[in-house]
Design an enzyme around this catalytic site. Structure first.
Site: not given
Length: 270
Positions: A154, A167
């Protein structure tokens, strides 16, 4: 073992077996479609048999005639489940030549409200899951002197985002794992790379939009625009755009790409 149609035989990934985790929807399903289009045999892996079966049916409609597709139920956070699932997949289509570590979860919370359970869940699925799957697939790649590992990370693995400490830490870990392992296998015919999408039109983003709407009272369009604002193109990335980058990294002619973390984000991260 079905080797696919004659048409597939001319395609660049013909004869290769790709396993895609989190393969039932979103980026995972798009990666499977892109790999099938290039001739690979594809195993869709995930926790939900029903979702995997539905994805398989959809992909059969979209894929070349004779495409080899199978599903494998497993939990990337469980080492025993991964090893058993990967062994079953290899028994079906041969060794895993291409591993796409796509399974992931995202959860938002201020750091002060990020408890140990949330922290562990983000690391277990996003980082430890990548570790388990890579350990299960790598030995056969090294033996064959050919392999492609692509980790779907990501842009959160390249920069910082507020309210996503767990995350973001997990995705930074995936990028670090990618770089370290790429150096270990650099002379062994195996490449390890990461693709780092920005906000992409997936279930994760739909959940983020719903969360913004619930917490702020903004409309859905306004919430989506807020997420897209970080992309200089002022839009959400599409799953197929991420999948095309993944598939390119799997080609034989991409052998010089190793240890890279490629942002698919419209210029958000440079």
């Amino acid at each position: 073992m079905n080797q696919g149609s004659t048409t597939q035989g001319a395609l660049p990934l013909a004869g290769k077996h790709a396993l895609v985790t989190g393969g039932s929807r979103g980026i995972g399903a798009a990666c499977a479609q892109a790999l099938l289009a290039r001739g690979a045999r594809v195993t869709l892996a995930g926790r939900d048999a029903g979702s995997l079966a539905a994805a398989e049916a959809s992909l059969r409609v979209l894929s070349p005639p004779g495409a080899d597709i199978a599903i494998q139920v497993l939990d990337v956070a469980d080492e025993d489940s991964v090893r058993a699932g990967f062994a079953a997949a290899a028994g079906r289509f041969g060794r895993i030549d291409i591993l796409v570590n796509n399974a992931g979860q995202a959860a938002a919370a201020p750091f002060g409200k990020t408890d140990a359970a949330l922290w562990r869940r983000m690391l277990d699925v996003n980082l430890t899951g990548t570790f388990h799957c890579t350990q299960a697939a790598l030995p056969a790649m090294l033996e064959a002197k050919w392999g492609r590992i692509v980790n779907v990370a990501s842009t959160a693995g390249l920069t910082g985002y507020r309210y996503t400490a767990a995350y973001t830490a997990a995705k930074h870990g995936v990028v670090g794992l990618t770089r370290a392992l790429a150096l270990e296998v650099a002379t062994k015919g195996v490449t390890v790379n990461a693709v780092c999408p920005g906000y992409t039109e997936t279930d994760i983003v739909r959940d983020a939009v719903a969360n913004i709407v619930a917490k702020t009272g903004r409309g859905e369009d306004e919430a989506r625009a807020e997420l897209a604002a970080g992309n200089p193109q002022k839009r959400l990335v599409q799953s197929g755009e991420v999948a095309n980058a993944v598939a390119w990294l799997c080609l034989a002619e991409s052998a010089a790409m190793n240890g890279q973390s490629i942002a698919v984000a419209g210029g958000e991260v440079m």
